[in-house]
Design a protein around this motif. Structure first.
Motif, PDB file in Angstrom:
ATOM      1  N   SER A 192     -17.977  26.272 -25.119  1.00  0.00           N
ATOM      2  CA  SER A 192     -17.394  26.259 -23.770  1.00  0.00           C
ATOM      3  C   SER A 192     -15.881  26.453 -23.843  1.00  0.00           C
ATOM      4  CB  SER A 192     -17.711  24.930 -23.091  1.00  0.00           C
ATOM      5  OG  SER A 192     -17.131  23.856 -23.809  1.00  0.00           O
ATOM      6  N   PRO A 193     -15.261  26.993 -22.775  1.00  0.00           N
ATOM      7  CA  PRO A 193     -13.796  27.102 -22.719  1.00  0.00           C
ATOM      8  C   PRO A 193     -13.145  25.721 -22.775  1.00  0.00           C
ATOM      9  CG  PRO A 193     -14.812  28.490 -21.047  1.00  0.00           C
ATOM     10  CD  PRO A 193     -15.907  27.630 -21.603  1.00  0.00           C
ATOM     11  N   VAL A 194     -11.912  25.684 -23.246  1.00  0.00           N
ATOM     12  CA  VAL A 194     -11.196  24.414 -23.406  1.00  0.00           C
ATOM     13  C   VAL A 194      -9.818  24.531 -22.765  1.00  0.00           C
ATOM     14  CG1 VAL A 194     -12.398  23.919 -25.563  1.00  0.00           C
ATOM     15  CG2 VAL A 194     -10.161  25.065 -25.625  1.00  0.00           C
ATOM     16  N   TRP A 195      -9.198  23.355 -22.537  1.00  0.00           N
ATOM     17  CA  TRP A 195      -7.803  23.310 -22.127  1.00  0.00           C
ATOM     18  C   TRP A 195      -6.935  23.337 -23.374  1.00  0.00           C
ATOM     19  CZ3 TRP A 195      -7.809  24.302 -17.299  1.00  0.00           C
ATOM     20  CH2 TRP A 195      -8.648  23.671 -16.397  1.00  0.00           C
ATOM     21  N   LEU A 196      -5.998  24.266 -23.475  1.00  0.00           N
ATOM     22  CA  LEU A 196      -4.964  24.224 -24.509  1.00  0.00           C
ATOM     23  C   LEU A 196      -3.803  23.391 -23.970  1.00  0.00           C
ATOM     24  CD1 LEU A 196      -4.726  27.782 -26.104  1.00  0.00           C
ATOM     25  CD2 LEU A 196      -5.968  25.774 -26.899  1.00  0.00           C
ATOM     26  N   ILE A 197      -3.278  22.484 -24.795  1.00  0.00           N
ATOM     27  CA  ILE A 197      -2.268  21.533 -24.346  1.00  0.00           C
ATOM     28  C   ILE A 197      -0.952  21.799 -25.074  1.00  0.00           C
ATOM     29  CG2 ILE A 197      -1.723  19.096 -24.023  1.00  0.00           C
ATOM     30  CD1 ILE A 197      -4.780  18.590 -24.416  1.00  0.00           C
ATOM     31  N   ASP A 198       0.133  21.844 -24.326  1.00  0.00           N
ATOM     32  CA  ASP A 198       1.458  22.060 -24.885  1.00  0.00           C
ATOM     33  C   ASP A 198       2.048  20.722 -25.319  1.00  0.00           C
ATOM     34  OD1 ASP A 198       3.822  23.156 -25.672  1.00  0.00           O
ATOM     35  OD2 ASP A 198       4.632  23.416 -23.651  1.00  0.00           O
ATOM     36  N   ALA A 199       1.374  20.079 -26.262  1.00  0.00           N
ATOM     37  CA  ALA A 199       1.822  18.804 -26.826  1.00  0.00           C
ATOM     38  C   ALA A 199       0.959  18.536 -28.055  1.00  0.00           C
ATOM     39  CB  ALA A 199       1.687  17.665 -25.808  1.00  0.00           C
ATOM     40  N   ILE A 200       1.451  17.697 -28.957  1.00  0.00           N
ATOM     41  CA  ILE A 200       0.698  17.369 -30.172  1.00  0.00           C
ATOM     42  C   ILE A 200      -0.245  16.226 -29.857  1.00  0.00           C
ATOM     43  CG2 ILE A 200       0.836  16.849 -32.624  1.00  0.00           C
ATOM     44  CD1 ILE A 200       2.183  19.452 -31.789  1.00  0.00           C
ATOM     45  N   THR A 201      -1.429  16.563 -29.391  1.00  0.00           N
ATOM     46  CA  THR A 201      -2.401  15.551 -28.955  1.00  0.00           C
ATOM     47  C   THR A 201      -3.530  15.340 -29.959  1.00  0.00           C
ATOM     48  OG1 THR A 201      -3.576  17.292 -27.750  1.00  0.00           O
ATOM     49  CG2 THR A 201      -1.971  15.998 -26.514  1.00  0.00           C
ATOM     50  N   ASN A 202      -3.881  16.357 -30.756  1.00  0.00           N
ATOM     51  CA  ASN A 202      -5.063  16.290 -31.612  1.00  0.00           C
ATOM     52  C   ASN A 202      -4.676  15.886 -33.023  1.00  0.00           C
ATOM     53  OD1 ASN A 202      -5.621  17.935 -29.245  1.00  0.00           O
ATOM     54  ND2 ASN A 202      -7.609  18.323 -30.165  1.00  0.00           N
ATOM     55  N   ASN A 203      -4.368  14.599 -33.160  1.00  0.00           N
ATOM     56  CA  ASN A 203      -4.003  14.034 -34.452  1.00  0.00           C
ATOM     57  C   ASN A 203      -5.199  13.311 -35.063  1.00  0.00           C
ATOM     58  OD1 ASN A 203      -0.956  14.512 -34.467  1.00  0.00           O
ATOM     59  ND2 ASN A 203      -1.206  13.441 -32.522  1.00  0.00           N
ATOM     60  N   SER A 204      -5.019  12.784 -36.273  1.00  0.00           N
ATOM     61  CA  SER A 204      -6.080  12.024 -36.928  1.00  0.00           C
ATOM     62  C   SER A 204      -6.491  10.840 -36.060  1.00  0.00           C
ATOM     63  CB  SER A 204      -5.595  11.526 -38.299  1.00  0.00           C
ATOM     64  OG  SER A 204      -5.305  12.608 -39.154  1.00  0.00           O
ATOM     65  N   GLY A 205      -7.783  10.739 -35.775  1.00  0.00           N
ATOM     66  CA  GLY A 205      -8.302   9.637 -34.971  1.00  0.00           C
ATOM     67  C   GLY A 205      -8.240   9.838 -33.479  1.00  0.00           C
ATOM     68  N   ALA A 206      -7.622  10.938 -33.003  1.00  0.00           N
ATOM     69  CA  ALA A 206      -7.463  11.137 -31.561  1.00  0.00           C
ATOM     70  C   ALA A 206      -8.717  11.702 -30.908  1.00  0.00           C
ATOM     71  CB  ALA A 206      -6.286  12.069 -31.285  1.00  0.00           C
ATOM     72  N   ALA A 207      -9.585  12.350 -31.680  1.00  0.00           N
ATOM     73  CA  ALA A 207     -10.762  13.007 -31.104  1.00  0.00           C
ATOM     74  C   ALA A 207     -11.631  12.015 -30.336  1.00  0.00           C
ATOM     75  CB  ALA A 207     -11.581  13.666 -32.207  1.00  0.00           C
ATOM     76  N   GLY A 208     -11.969  12.364 -29.091  1.00  0.00           N
ATOM     77  CA  GLY A 208     -12.737  11.472 -28.233  1.00  0.00           C
ATOM     78  C   GLY A 208     -11.887  10.735 -27.232  1.00  0.00           C
ATOM     79  N   ARG A 232      -4.571  30.619 -37.857  1.00  0.00           N
ATOM     80  CA  ARG A 232      -4.614  29.473 -38.776  1.00  0.00           C
ATOM     81  C   ARG A 232      -3.647  28.359 -38.359  1.00  0.00           C
ATOM     82  NH1 ARG A 232      -8.737  28.948 -39.925  1.00  0.00           N
ATOM     83  NH2 ARG A 232      -8.291  27.616 -41.715  1.00  0.00           N
ATOM     84  N   THR A 233      -3.191  28.370 -37.131  1.00  0.00           N
ATOM     85  CA  THR A 233      -2.352  27.293 -36.622  1.00  0.00           C
ATOM     86  C   THR A 233      -3.230  26.176 -36.060  1.00  0.00           C
ATOM     87  OG1 THR A 233      -2.203  28.396 -34.457  1.00  0.00           O
ATOM     88  CG2 THR A 233      -0.438  28.822 -36.050  1.00  0.00           C
ATOM     89  N   TRP A 234      -2.706  24.958 -36.089  1.00  0.00           N
ATOM     90  CA  TRP A 234      -3.442  23.827 -35.542  1.00  0.00           C
ATOM     91  C   TRP A 234      -3.546  23.956 -34.030  1.00  0.00           C
ATOM     92  CZ3 TRP A 234      -6.095  20.895 -38.729  1.00  0.00           C
ATOM     93  CH2 TRP A 234      -5.676  20.779 -40.061  1.00  0.00           C
ATOM     94  N   VAL A 235      -4.698  23.569 -33.482  1.00  0.00           N
ATOM     95  CA  VAL A 235      -4.965  23.721 -32.055  1.00  0.00           C
ATOM     96  C   VAL A 235      -4.983  22.348 -31.382  1.00  0.00           C
ATOM     97  CG1 VAL A 235      -6.564  24.595 -30.325  1.00  0.00           C
ATOM     98  CG2 VAL A 235      -6.353  25.766 -32.525  1.00  0.00           C
ATOM     99  N   ASN A 236      -4.229  22.216 -30.302  1.00  0.00           N
ATOM    100  CA  ASN A 236      -4.272  21.003 -29.488  1.00  0.00           C
ATOM    101  C   ASN A 236      -5.040  21.326 -28.211  1.00  0.00           C
ATOM    102  OD1 ASN A 236      -2.393  19.009 -30.941  1.00  0.00           O
ATOM    103  ND2 ASN A 236      -1.169  20.879 -30.861  1.00  0.00           N
ATOM    104  N   TYR A 237      -6.207  20.708 -28.056  1.00  0.00           N
ATOM    105  CA  TYR A 237      -7.094  21.098 -26.968  1.00  0.00           C
ATOM    106  C   TYR A 237      -7.906  19.909 -26.477  1.00  0.00           C
ATOM    107  CZ  TYR A 237     -11.194  20.767 -30.000  1.00  0.00           C
ATOM    108  OH  TYR A 237     -12.193  20.288 -30.815  1.00  0.00           O
ATOM    109  N   ALA A 238      -8.513  20.087 -25.303  1.00  0.00           N
ATOM    110  CA  ALA A 238      -9.457  19.115 -24.752  1.00  0.00           C
ATOM    111  C   ALA A 238     -10.568  19.880 -24.047  1.00  0.00           C
ATOM    112  CB  ALA A 238      -8.760  18.173 -23.762  1.00  0.00           C
ATOM    113  N   VAL A 239     -11.789  19.362 -24.132  1.00  0.00           N
ATOM    114  CA  VAL A 239     -12.931  19.981 -23.465  1.00  0.00           C
ATOM    115  C   VAL A 239     -12.969  19.486 -22.029  1.00  0.00           C
ATOM    116  CG1 VAL A 239     -15.416  20.374 -23.519  1.00  0.00           C
ATOM    117  CG2 VAL A 239     -14.173  19.976 -25.653  1.00  0.00           C
TER     118      VAL A 239
END
Length: 313
Positions: A192-208, A232-239
């Protein structure tokens, strides 16, 4: 046509008038810019009540890790009875999962159901009679537009272990796009499409964790630490929660999802984690990541693994 030369006094008066008009224009422009900046800043501000109420809906998850796999994560409460949504990662698959809610209470957890296509797992806290929890209202989840200021709540980096508040990051929705990403050498299964976020949100333990707008409206579920397939860049996203809502409601109702993806051509036999453990004494880690360790965490008594003299570690 008037060809008379302009006198010095007239020229000076004209310059004074131009200077006055320029000054007034500059003042008006600054006032307008100040109003725009104040409005933008107001968009990023959320009341203390909103921040506290959303903090109450986040749980800290702790389970089995190993090697490069973290032993902690985040979940979001979606019912007053204790249903929790998170990503379908190794914490869910191992079966050794504990949840700590906002007030510090600790609960064992059952897995209600999963969806690999949406990278979603629905959990249920093992509660006592009378237990009730603050939760997001699935009836009020909403979509947003790119440019919307957002808040991301999660237990990144194992900061909160008891009744401490989880971490909060603010940013902006940059885009809504299909996610072309990988985990190590494996293509990420989310379709499914996701929201890309202009912030460092997807760190270790952040999923969920939970993504909301500044009014506290639930928008998305924070995803994993993954890389874009091409750059190959890290992706900050939310479903988007509008995408996950029907899946969550289906699992909460006790119905099962079709294990096959929509583009699957064959009917591949499926075996649940519980059946795999009961029959063979093995528990697999779903959606294997790069450098996943091959190791034994526990041996079920009288299982095939025990009879084969396999040992913990």
């Amino acid at each position: 046509m008037n060809n008379r030369p302009i006198s010095d006094d007239a020229a000076h008066q004209s310059c004074r008038n131009f200077g006055w008009l320029w000054s007034v224009s500059l003042i008006l422009a600054l006032l307008c810019l100040t109003r725009i900046c104040d409005a933008a800043q107001a968009d990023f501000q959320a009341t203390t009540d909103i921040l506290k109420s959303r903090q109450q809906t986040i749980v800290k998850l702790f389970g089995a890790g190993g090697g490069s796999l973290d032993s902690y994560g985040t979940g979001t409460l979606v019912s007053t009875e204790g249903h929790v949504v998170t990503v379908w990662n190794h914490l869910v698959g191992t079966g050794f999962l504990t949840a700590i809610v906002a007030d510090g209470r600790k609960f064992s957890v059952d897995v209600v159901g999963t969806s690999s296509e949406h990278d979603l797992a629905l959990l249920k806290l093992r509660t006592a009679p009378g237990d009730a929890f603050a939760c997001i209202d699935l009836a009020k989840v909403a979509d947003s537009e790119p440019g919307t200021p957002v808040l991301a709540f999660s237990n990144m980096f194992h900061v909160a272990t008891g009744n401490e508040p989880v971490s909060l990051v603010h940013g902006v929705i940059a885009a809504r796009i299909p996610l072309e990403a990988t985990q190590g050498r494996w293509k990420f299964p989310l379709k499914s499409p996701v929201w890309l976020i202009d912030a460092i949100t997807n760190n270790s333990g952040a999923a969920g964790g939970l993504l909301t707008d500044t009014k506290g409206t639930p928008i998305g579920l924070i995803g994993r630490e993954i890389r874009h397939a091409a750059s190959r860049t890290w992706v900050n996203y939310a479903v988007p929660l509008t995408t996950l809502k029907p899946i969550i409601e289906t699992l909460m109702s006790g119905r099962k999802l079709d294990p096959r993806s929509k583009d699957s051509e064959t009917n591949i036999p499926m075996i649940s984690d519980q059946e795999l453990t009961a029959r063979f004494g093995l528990t697999m880690l779903p959606n294997v990541v790069e450098r996943t360790p091959a190791w034994i965490d526990a041996i079920t008594k009288d299982s095939i693994a025990a009879k084969a003299t396999l040992q913990r570690g």
